[in-house]
Design a protein around this motif. Structure first.
Motif, PDB file in Angstrom:
ATOM      1  N   SER A 230       0.551  -1.436  -0.246  1.00 16.40           N
ATOM      2  CA  SER A 230       0.203  -0.171  -0.117  1.00 16.40           C
ATOM      3  C   SER A 230       0.877   1.189   0.376  1.00 16.40           C
ATOM      4  O   SER A 230       0.258   2.235   0.026  1.00 16.40           O
ATOM      5  N   LEU A 231       2.182   1.462   0.065  1.00 19.97           N
ATOM      6  CA  LEU A 231       2.777   2.337   0.408  1.00 19.97           C
ATOM      7  C   LEU A 231       3.191   3.088  -1.050  1.00 19.97           C
ATOM      8  O   LEU A 231       2.873   2.982  -1.956  1.00 19.97           O
ATOM      9  N   PHE A 249      12.608  -3.412  -2.647  1.00 21.84           N
ATOM     10  CA  PHE A 249      11.556  -2.760  -3.418  1.00 21.84           C
ATOM     11  C   PHE A 249      10.593  -3.785  -4.021  1.00 21.84           C
ATOM     12  O   PHE A 249       9.669  -4.244  -4.125  1.00 21.84           O
ATOM     13  N   CYS A 250      11.567  -4.848  -4.424  1.00 25.41           N
ATOM     14  CA  CYS A 250      10.917  -5.593  -5.916  1.00 25.41           C
ATOM     15  C   CYS A 250      11.267  -7.279  -5.426  1.00 25.41           C
ATOM     16  O   CYS A 250      11.384  -7.521  -4.805  1.00 25.41           O
ATOM     17  N   LYS A 251      10.264  -7.487  -6.105  1.00 26.00           N
ATOM     18  CA  LYS A 251      10.796  -8.779  -5.885  1.00 26.00           C
ATOM     19  C   LYS A 251      11.536  -9.917  -7.488  1.00 26.00           C
ATOM     20  O   LYS A 251      11.529 -10.420  -8.579  1.00 26.00           O
ATOM     21  N   SER A 252      12.494 -10.327  -6.570  1.00 22.57           N
ATOM     22  CA  SER A 252      14.272 -10.984  -7.227  1.00 22.57           C
ATOM     23  C   SER A 252      13.375 -12.592  -8.145  1.00 22.57           C
ATOM     24  O   SER A 252      14.168 -12.520  -9.107  1.00 22.57           O
ATOM     25  N   ASN A 253      11.997 -13.296  -8.007  1.00 23.77           N
ATOM     26  CA  ASN A 253      11.757 -14.051  -8.586  1.00 23.77           C
ATOM     27  C   ASN A 253      10.550 -14.329  -9.092  1.00 23.77           C
ATOM     28  O   ASN A 253      10.254 -14.900 -10.406  1.00 23.77           O
ATOM     29  N   ILE A 258       5.130  -5.576 -10.932  1.00 25.82           N
ATOM     30  CA  ILE A 258       5.792  -3.844 -10.561  1.00 25.82           C
ATOM     31  C   ILE A 258       4.670  -3.247  -9.065  1.00 25.82           C
ATOM     32  O   ILE A 258       3.263  -4.090  -8.989  1.00 25.82           O
ATOM     33  N   ARG A 259       5.608  -2.416  -8.190  1.00 14.80           N
ATOM     34  CA  ARG A 259       5.005  -1.748  -7.142  1.00 14.80           C
ATOM     35  C   ARG A 259       4.032  -0.726  -7.838  1.00 14.80           C
ATOM     36  O   ARG A 259       5.035   0.248  -8.102  1.00 14.80           O
ATOM     37  N   THR A 260       2.806  -0.889  -7.733  1.00 16.78           N
ATOM     38  CA  THR A 260       2.042   0.132  -9.181  1.00 16.78           C
ATOM     39  C   THR A 260       1.765   1.237  -7.303  1.00 16.78           C
ATOM     40  O   THR A 260       1.245   2.003  -8.544  1.00 16.78           O
ATOM     41  N   HIS A 261       1.436   1.620  -6.850  1.00 12.37           N
ATOM     42  CA  HIS A 261       1.066   2.165  -5.562  1.00 12.37           C
ATOM     43  C   HIS A 261       2.384   3.181  -5.476  1.00 12.37           C
ATOM     44  O   HIS A 261       1.997   4.580  -5.234  1.00 12.37           O
ATOM     45  N   MET A 262       3.340   2.472  -5.299  1.00  8.47           N
ATOM     46  CA  MET A 262       4.869   3.440  -5.133  1.00  8.47           C
ATOM     47  C   MET A 262       5.076   4.906  -5.807  1.00  8.47           C
ATOM     48  O   MET A 262       5.529   4.477  -7.037  1.00  8.47           O
ATOM     49  N   SER A 282      14.025  -1.839 -10.680  1.00 11.66           N
ATOM     50  CA  SER A 282      13.091  -2.315 -11.881  1.00 11.66           C
ATOM     51  C   SER A 282      12.294  -2.763 -12.014  1.00 11.66           C
ATOM     52  O   SER A 282      10.735  -3.017 -12.783  1.00 11.66           O
ATOM     53  N   CYS A 283      11.055  -2.833 -10.906  1.00 10.80           N
ATOM     54  CA  CYS A 283       9.322  -2.967 -10.639  1.00 10.80           C
ATOM     55  C   CYS A 283       8.938  -1.750  -9.966  1.00 10.80           C
ATOM     56  O   CYS A 283       7.965  -1.129 -10.101  1.00 10.80           O
ATOM     57  N   LEU A 284      10.093  -0.333 -10.156  1.00  8.25           N
ATOM     58  CA  LEU A 284       9.226   1.008  -9.447  1.00  8.25           C
ATOM     59  C   LEU A 284       8.409   1.887 -11.407  1.00  8.25           C
ATOM     60  O   LEU A 284       9.395   1.540 -11.906  1.00  8.25           O
TER      61      LEU A 284
END
Length: 293
Positions: A230-231, A249-253, A258-262, A282-284
């Motif tokens: 939620s962050l 911040f991401c998930k290596s696996n 994608i961290r959509t809320h950040m 990479s997910c930001l």
């Protein structure tokens, strides 16, 4: 015969009686005028002497009045004493569920009315928060302790505050974070003395509503683990962070994650070079603010 003698006397002697010469008359008049000047001069001198006395007395009165005014001013400049033993709603301002206890030099959390929803106790001298401070106050939604001297928060001090959404502990002397209530949306601990060992591994994991997290100007060596999805805003500027992993911040696996809320991450003022950890972002949707080269 007698009449002739009288006539003869007047005829002979009257011409001999002459009026005073003009100079003598003027001299007499001058003497009288000079006398008038002398009297006037004496009167004027007396008036001047009296005027000096009056002015002298007037100066003394003005000086005494000035001293009294200065004394009154000095008395009025003395700060009023603050009685911290007054009932809370006399010491603070209580208004429609809000309690304002700002800048009144209290050293502990005052007893709160049971219906309190918002507590503002900024810029005081509070050093410790105890479990008993909020044991019977379950209606709190916002607490602001910014600008105090808090060094210790008892375990469970906020655990019963199930409605609490906003908590600010900024500008204090904390070395570690307390257990935070589950519905928190905003947490501010900027400008403390918190190190990474003072934050438990799962401190934020269960805070599924947390959107704003402020931990800038502390002594963190690493980014806190298990940040909730939620962050939206994360401030970590001016710490001692030296490393970031691909799972920070991401998930290596999961390369598709994608961290959509950040929306914002601030990391300036840390000794880390962000360019060396490209995979960590990479997910930001946006890169963190900080030093890359």
């Amino acid at each position: 015969m007698k009449t002739l003698q009288t006539t003869f006397f007047l005829f002979v002697f009257v011409p001999l009686v002459n009026p005073a010469p003009p100079i003598q008359q003027e001299s007499l008049q001058f003497y009288e005028y000079d006398t008038d000047l002398t009297m006037g001069s004496l009167i004027q001198q007396d008036y001047e002497m009296q005027s000096k006395d009056i002015r002298k007395d007037g100066t003394n009165v003005s000086l005494d009045t000035s001293l009294r005014l200065q004394a009154d001013d000095s008395e009025s400049n003395v700060p009023p004493t603050k009685d911290t033993n007054l009932p809370t709603c006399l010491l603070c301002v209580c208004l429609s569920g809000s309690v304002y206890c700002e800048e009144i030099d209290i050293e502990a959390v005052p007893p709160l009315p049971k219906e309190t929803a918002y507590l503002y106790a900024r810029f005081n001298k509070i050093k410790r928060i105890a479990v008993s401070d909020f044991a019977d106050i379950t209606t709190l939604r916002r607490i602001d302790f910014s600008g105090n001297r808090i060094e210790e928060i008892e375990d469970g001090a906020f655990s019963k505050l199930l409605l609490l959404e906003e908590l600010s502990l900024a500008e204090n002397r904390l070395l570690k974070l307390p257990i935070l209530p589950p519905k928190l949306t905003t947490f501010n601990a900027n400008q403390n003395r918190i190190k990474s060992r003072g934050i438990k591994a799962n401190a934020f994991k269960k805070l599924t509503n947390l959107a704003y997290l402020y931990l800038g100007h502390n002594a963190l060596e690493s980014v806190p683990l298990n940040l909730p999805e939620s962050l939206r805003i994360l401030h970590l500027q001016y710490n001692n962070i030296t490393t970031i992993t691909d799972d920070t911040f991401c998930k290596s696996n999961n390369t598709r994650y994608i961290r959509t809320h950040m929306d914002e991450i601030r990391m300036e003022g840390n000794p880390i070079l962000l360019a060396k950890h490209v995979n960590a972002f990479s997910c930001l949707r946006t890169l963190p603010v900080g030093t890359y080269y």
